[in-house]
Each structure stands twice: as C-alpha cells, then as structure tokens.
Write a protein that holds these residues in place. Structure first.
Motif, mmCIF file in Angstrom:
data_model
loop_
_atom_site.group_PDB
_atom_site.id
_atom_site.type_symbol
_atom_site.label_atom_id
_atom_site.label_comp_id
_atom_site.label_asym_id
_atom_site.label_seq_id
_atom_site.Cartn_x
_atom_site.Cartn_y
_atom_site.Cartn_z
ATOM 1 N N PRO A 2 40.652 -19.415 -17.459
ATOM 2 C CA PRO A 2 40.107 -19.355 -15.690
ATOM 3 C C PRO A 2 40.610 -17.385 -15.052
ATOM 4 O O PRO A 2 39.652 -17.042 -14.633
ATOM 5 N N ASN A 3 42.025 -17.721 -15.244
ATOM 6 C CA ASN A 3 42.246 -16.600 -13.431
ATOM 7 C C ASN A 3 41.795 -15.488 -14.824
ATOM 8 O O ASN A 3 41.512 -14.434 -14.290
ATOM 9 N N GLU A 4 42.209 -15.980 -16.009
ATOM 10 C CA GLU A 4 42.108 -13.627 -16.808
ATOM 11 C C GLU A 4 40.306 -13.733 -16.637
ATOM 12 O O GLU A 4 40.153 -12.815 -15.879
ATOM 13 N N PHE A 5 39.111 -14.643 -16.852
ATOM 14 C CA PHE A 5 37.877 -14.423 -16.407
ATOM 15 C C PHE A 5 37.571 -14.115 -15.428
ATOM 16 O O PHE A 5 36.965 -13.428 -14.895
ATOM 17 N N ILE A 6 38.302 -14.170 -13.684
ATOM 18 C CA ILE A 6 38.023 -14.568 -13.043
ATOM 19 C C ILE A 6 38.084 -12.917 -12.921
ATOM 20 O O ILE A 6 37.482 -12.264 -12.129
ATOM 21 N N GLU A 7 39.734 -12.391 -12.592
ATOM 22 C CA GLU A 7 39.888 -11.013 -12.600
ATOM 23 C C GLU A 7 39.050 -9.881 -13.244
ATOM 24 O O GLU A 7 38.731 -9.279 -12.597
ATOM 25 N N ALA A 8 38.526 -10.435 -14.289
ATOM 26 C CA ALA A 8 37.976 -9.560 -14.927
ATOM 27 C C ALA A 8 36.051 -9.441 -14.723
ATOM 28 O O ALA A 8 36.033 -8.718 -13.858
ATOM 29 N N ALA A 9 35.828 -10.757 -13.982
ATOM 30 C CA ALA A 9 34.553 -10.532 -13.876
ATOM 31 C C ALA A 9 34.608 -10.173 -12.472
ATOM 32 O O ALA A 9 33.717 -9.502 -11.769
#
Ligand code: ADP
Ligand code: MG
Length: 714
Positions: free
Chosen positions: A237-244
């Motif tokens: 999730p954290n990787e996703f949040i950053e990317a998004a």
C-alpha cells in the motif's frame, strides 16, 4: 560473463526507462509458440501479426520450423538478434531455467502467461521464488505470472502482447488492471464507445512488476492523458500511495471501487472495526491520493471519453447551450448535483447573443438557440461562453433537427472544441440508423468532442472533469508532528504489556490506556484506580466530587449496559453504596474501581482507530451516543491524518451542524477536537501495535474536549 551474455550485452540498444522493453518492444520471442490454433502460444502470434506489430516476432519451439508462417527457432539462443521481450507459455517447472536463459540472452522483460505459481499453493510458490531468484540474478523484469500481458496501441509499435481479442484504436487512455477479466471488459467498453487506448497492462500474480510501477510509467508517458485503474487490494500500500499521489497530481486516474458490499456497511456495530466495513481502506486510499473513484464501470468509461480529449475546467461554473428545452433541464439537475453551477451571463454576453441568435432564442444560462438554430448560432453561443470569464466549462445539448444543416453545427462545435480553451461535453440526440446523422456524429467523434446519448451521462462526465479539478487544487498539507509527546514513556507502557502478555490481542487496563493518552497530550478526565472501598473514597476525595465510578474487570466490555457505570456521585456515602452495589453485581476476584471526574453537559463524540492488515490505521470520527449507534454517522480517514483532513472529518459528518450548536445549544471547540485527532493519528503511527482504539465518548465543550471512556487493544 559467458559468450551469450556478452553478445546480448553488446547488441542491447540503450533504453530510457526500465519498462520500455516491456511496453515498447522492437523484438518479441514467444517461448512456447504453438501451431495449435486454439492455444495461447498461437493466439499471441496471431494478435501480434493482425495488430500489425512493427517489430520482429520470434516463435520459439524446438519441433516446428515455422508457426503461422513465421520462422521458428528451437531456442532463444538460436535467434540471431537481440530480443527485448519474451512471452513465456510453458509448464511452470521449466520456467526458472527459461528465465535464466532469457537473462543470458539479455532479454530485459518477460511476460509469464503460464499459470501454476503462487496461486496454486506450496509447490507453485516455490517455483515462483525460484524463477524470481534467477530474474534478480540476471536483471530480468517479470510481468505476471498467470497474466494476460500488455498492449501498446501506439502506431509506432502496435504491440499486442496479449491473448485477448479486442483490437483498440490508438488513443490517450491507458489501462492497468490486476484482473485480466476486468481489464478486458474495460478495453472492450472503450472500444465500443469508440475511445482510443494507449497502453494496456494486466499483470496477474504481479510478482515483480507491480501496479504501482506501471502507474508511474503511465504517469511519465506523455501520450497518456488519463489512466484507468482496477485493483483488488494492494500488496504494498505505501508504494502504491506514493505512486498514485505522484501521478494523480499530473493526470487523472479513474478507478473502480469494488469489493464493497452492503453487508460491509450493515455489519456496523458500535465500534470502529466493524463500522469500517471490509473495503473502506481502498476507498480511503483513493481519496487520500486523489484517485477519482467510480462505483459504476460504464460511468467510468464514459468519463474517460471526456478526459481523453478535453481540458480540465478551472472551476465549477458551467454554461449550457441547447437547441431543445427539456434535456437541458435534466442535464442542469445532474450538473448541479455534481457540484457545478450555472452562472448568469454578463451584459456583454447577453448583448452579443441578442445580436447574433434568432429572435425566438432564449438568452440566459441555458442558452436555447432553438431547433431552427444552425451552425452560426451554435458558434456564436460557443464563442460567447468561451469568452465569458465566469464560465469554466460548456455543456451542449444538440438534437439533430432535420431541417438544419447538422453537419455544419457539428463542424462549428469541433472547431471551438479543438481550441481546447474550456472543456465541452455534448449530449447528442439523433437517430444513428440514418446515414445523414451518422455523418454528423462522425464529424463530432473525429473532432474529439465527447458525445453521449443521455443528458445525465454527459453531465456526469463533465462532473468527473470538475472533480479532477477539485482534486488537483486540494492540498491536504503535511502531517503535523507534536514534539511535546512522551514517546519513550508511551513505549514503556506498550512494552510492559507486550512483554508480559500471552500471544494474541489484549485490551489494555484502564490505567495504561489513560497514561498512554496523557503521554500523547490527549486530555482525559482526572482518574484513579481503586482496589478497595477505602481507596475508592480517598480517590474520589482527591479528584473532587462529583465523580463517576466504573466497575473494571477484563470481562467487562460495555460497562454501562451491565450497570457498571455510576455517574454524578457526590459524597463519600454515595461512593460506599455504589462500590458495595458493584461488588454484589460483579465477580469480586478481579474487580477494581475506576474513579473518574464527572464532566457533565458536553457533546459526546467518538474517535476510533482500527488497524487494517497492511495498511496502517483507519481513523474514525463521529458524534457519540445514538448518532454512532443508530445513525452510523461517522467518517473515516487513513492515518496519518493532516490538519486539513481532520477539519474535513468534522465537517463531513451528517450532524456537522450540531457541532456548531443549534437552537441555543452551545457549539464545541473544533480546534481542540482537530488537535486530538492529529495526536491520536501520531500515537497509532508511532505504535503500529495498536490494533484498535475507541474513545467513546469524548466530552466536547465550548472551550475543551475531554476523554471519559477509552479502550485500546494491542
Ligand atoms: P461504556 O461505554 O463501557 O458503557 P462509558 O464509560 O462510556 O461506559 O460510560 C457510559 C456513559 O456514561 C457515557 O457515554 C457518558 O454518557 C457517561 N459518562 C461516563 N463517564 C463520564 C464522565 N466522567 N463524565 C460524564 N459522563 C460520563
Ligand atoms: Mg463508552
């Protein structure tokens, strides 16, 4: 470095982005190519050929000299050229070796279409680990396994590295979908709506190249104007949040909310965990990162059509041009409920329209050019709205009146739309079985005017453009870190529990709960824990009457339901009666008495926290009492919560007005509550061990807010 690797190294072209070898391949090997028509190893070759792939195709098959008329090779090492991308469609047990071979050949990306890995239990997991190790060793990036693949519809590539059957025309929408099934139907919907597509990616098990990585790649791609995302939960999730967050700032990401069932919401009980439902976290991540979420896939694709050609409005003021009355009214309703506003026209605009429109035209907003209005009338209305400073977007309702030159109307709309000054959407009302109107429709389509067959659909699409404007202009600010918190002390408290307790989750004893809250600067009502009647009387006197006495034992969860809460105790005599009463009612062996200052008359609020598996924490805020029990009037945010977000929480509950006081009641000090929310957010971020927390209620007054009941589970 052996000979194979060396030749590959020398032949490898210099590339920009690591994923270019996946999305922009110039040469593709199909390992497991097959001459059987109904096999994946055959369909992929067919797709590459029929979609007119601009690079070289190398079928790999040890037995066949050619497949679909293309020379086949027994092994990738026999291919005389460099290979950018390989499809792997062979049984799982051979995959680790093949990945090693790909590495030696210098292949940078591999799409593993084969299934039978992590989705298949122990053995599959081991195989996946084995080929991943080889991939790491040789620097090969893996897409999949158990996946469809990618498509690059850019005519410079025409790379259909996928076994689906829809051949999209080139465009500006890129799709990334974990589920191939959903990806395929979205692609099909865009195709049916005649919307072009740019990239497509469906990565199945996603063991290496993640949704987040693809998202970032699309974000950097100039040809992608909007992104459609479909995912089921997030592995990182954290990787996703950053990317998004990064991408959503630049371009719209449209996503489906799925996995949200009525059951989730209905299952709500009084505490935060169940109020949160199953998939609220996904929604909160979308909200936090600025992803546009849709609950209806058709609406999402319809909105994508507008995003793919139209600019983003700079505000919420819309002007309507119509040549028939009713549909404009329907549109206006929908536009207004999407937050748009029909602003009045300036005097200059009115004067100009009076000069140029037919005498029977209605001049205002909407502008009704009437059914007999032709190209020049539409044009005049369009020009006027384009020049109006108080108009940010234009909604056209265009019925193809048979007594007008509808093609000319369409050409005028296209001309203005192509200036891209303000977004235009069009509700196009026609009979498309008539050749004449097909021509009109084609002029609009080819000119990039998003056309819809219902006023509501068109209005919703414009609403989505406006929503993206709001997202882009929203700044949630930075997370505030309170430096007056006693983190070490809090850590000792948490440690004292985790080190002595048995496995599993535990409620903290009240004394620890309130100490923890105090360590983080969260105001609590003065309290003592007493073991005996004598201690209880002393405690009450120290705190000062009136007090509240609460029975405390591990088995007691909802104290007041069981008669474990006595409020407004005014004298030592009353303490005695209460304590003795509780002793009779409850099991004496581990019974204690929690003595607390009585703080009557405040508004009861609830703040809750629940930890999601890999997400960190969800924070909940609402009014306590019946508001939470019956009306479930609560809002959630993903921790860490910023000040802006905490403010949004207070103003987004249904009963928000009550916080300010109505009908002579006094309001509460919002700032105090906003600070408590942020402090709680910091506490749970510092201590991921906290699984659940319920502050219910906090007593909120005009000047301060105090916690009078709290539970923490670690
Ligand atoms: P439980 O939630 O376990 O039933 P609470 O401690 O929340 O027990 O007490 C129940 C109710 O009693 C609260 O919702 C509140 O209305 C009232 N109450 C509890 N403590 C106090 C207090 N210190 N001052 C004023 N009212 C209180
Ligand atoms: Mg309570």
């Amino acid at each position: 470095m052996d000979a194979h690797t060396l030749t590959a190294e020398l032949k490898r072209p210099t590339k920009g982005h690591e994923l270019d070898s996946l999305f922009k391949p110039r040469s593709i090997a199909i390992i497991g190519a097959s001459s059987k028509e109904l096999s994946i190893g055959n369909v992929i070759i067919k797709n590459l050929v029929q979609y007119n792939f601009k690079g070289k195709i190398y079928p790999i098959n040890p037995k066949e000299p050619e497949i679909r008329g293309i020379k086949a090779y027994a092994s990738i090492f026999d291919v005389p050229d460099h290979i950018d991308l390989a499809h792997v469609i062979i049984p799982g047990k051979f995959v680790p070796q093949i990945i090693e071979d790909c590495g030696k050949k210098g292949i940078k990306s591999v799409i593993i279409n084969s299934a039978g890995f992590s989705e298949m239990g122990e053995e599959g997991i081991a195989l996946q680990k084995a080929f991943l190790a080889k991939a790491k060793e040789y620097g090969v990036r893996i897409f999949g396994p158990n996946c469809q693949g990618i498509i690059n519809a850019d005519s410079e590539f025409n790379a259909y590295c996928n076994f689906t059957f829809t051949y999209p025309k080139p465009g500006a929408i890129s799709i990334v979908a974990l589920s191939g099934g959903v990806g395929a139907f979205i692609m099909q919907s865009l195709f049916d709506l005649d919307i072009g597509m740019r990239y497509y990616a469906s990565n199945g098990n996603a063991c290496d190249i993640s949704i987040s990585e693809v998202l970032k790649y699309y974000g950097e791609d100039e040809g992608t104007k909007a992104i459609i995302l479909y995912t089921e939960g997030f592995r990182e999730p954290n990787e996703f949040i950053e990317a998004a967050k990064l991408v959503a700032r630049k371009k719209p990401i449209l996503a489906m909310k799925s996995g949200r069932t009525e059951e989730g919401a209905k299952a709500a009980a009084s505490h935060t965990g169940s109020l949160a439902g199953v998939d609220i976290a996904t929604e909160l991540i979308f909200e936090k990162t600025g992803i546009l979420s849709f609950t209806n896939e058709e609406e999402m694709c319809q909105a994508a059509m507008a995003f793919s050609t139209q600019p983003i409005p700079k505000g919420n003021r819309v002007g309507i041009i119509t040549n028939t009355g009713g549909p404009a009214v329907i549109a206006a309703d929908e536009l207004v409920s999407a937050g748009l506003k029909l602003s009045p026209l300036s005097e200059t605009a009115v004067a100009r329209l009076k000069e140029t429109l037919l005498p029977e035209a209605t001049i205002g907003n909407p502008i009704d050019v009437v059914a007999t209005g032709g190209g020049q009338h539409f044009r005049s209305a369009l020009d006027v709205l384009m020049n109006e400073e108080t108009i940010d977007s234009i909604f056209i309702n265009f019925v193809t009146a048979p007594f007008t030159d509808t093609d000319e109307v369409a050409r005028q709309i296209v001309e203005v739309s192509q200036m891209k000054r303000k977004p235009i959407v069009c509700n196009f009302m026609s009979n498309l079985s008539m050749e004449r109107f097909q021509v009109t429709a084609k002029i609009l389509k080819d000119g990039g005017v998003p056309c819809y067959s219902f006023p509501t659909t068109a209005a919703k699409a414009l609403g989505a453009l406006y929503k993206f404007h709001k997202i882009q202009s929203r700044n949630i600010g930075e997370t505030k870190m309170f430096d007056d918190v006693q983190k070490t002390k809090a850590a000792e408290i948490v440690h004292s529990i985790t080190s002595t307790a048995k496995e599993g989750t535990h409620f903290l004893p009240s004394s620890e709960v309130y100490q923890l809250l105090s360590a983080y600067g969260i105001p609590v009502a003065d309290w003592r824990v007493a073991n005996t009647l004598h201690d209880a009387v002393v405690a009450a006197q120290e705190i000062g009457f009136p007090v509240v006495i609460k029975a405390e034992a591990e088995s007691l969860v909802h104290k007041s339901d069981m008669g474990g809460v006595a409020v407004n105790i005014k004298t030592a005599a009353e303490v005695k009666v209460t304590v003795e009463g509780m002793k009779k009612k409850f099991d004496k062996t581990c019974l204690k008495f929690f003595i607390q200052k009585f703080v009557p008359g405040g508004k009861e609020l609830i703040i809750g926290v629940t930890a999601q598996r890999d997400w960190g924490h969800l924070l909940m805020f609402g009014m306590g009492g019946i508001y939470v029990e019956v009306l479930k009037d609560v809002v959630f945010k993903l921790a860490p919560v910023t000040e802006v977000e905490a403010k949004e929480m207070l103003s987004s509950i249904k009963a928000a007005k009550l916080l300010d006081g109505v009908r002579g009641q006094s309001g509460i000090n919002r700032a105090a509550v906003i600070e408590i929310i942020q402090r709680i957010s910091q506490l749970v971020t510092d201590f991921p061990h906290i699984k659940e927390m319920d502050l219910n209620p906090l007593m909120a007054f005009e000047d301060k807010t105090i916690v009078v009941d709290a539970r923490i589970k670690i």
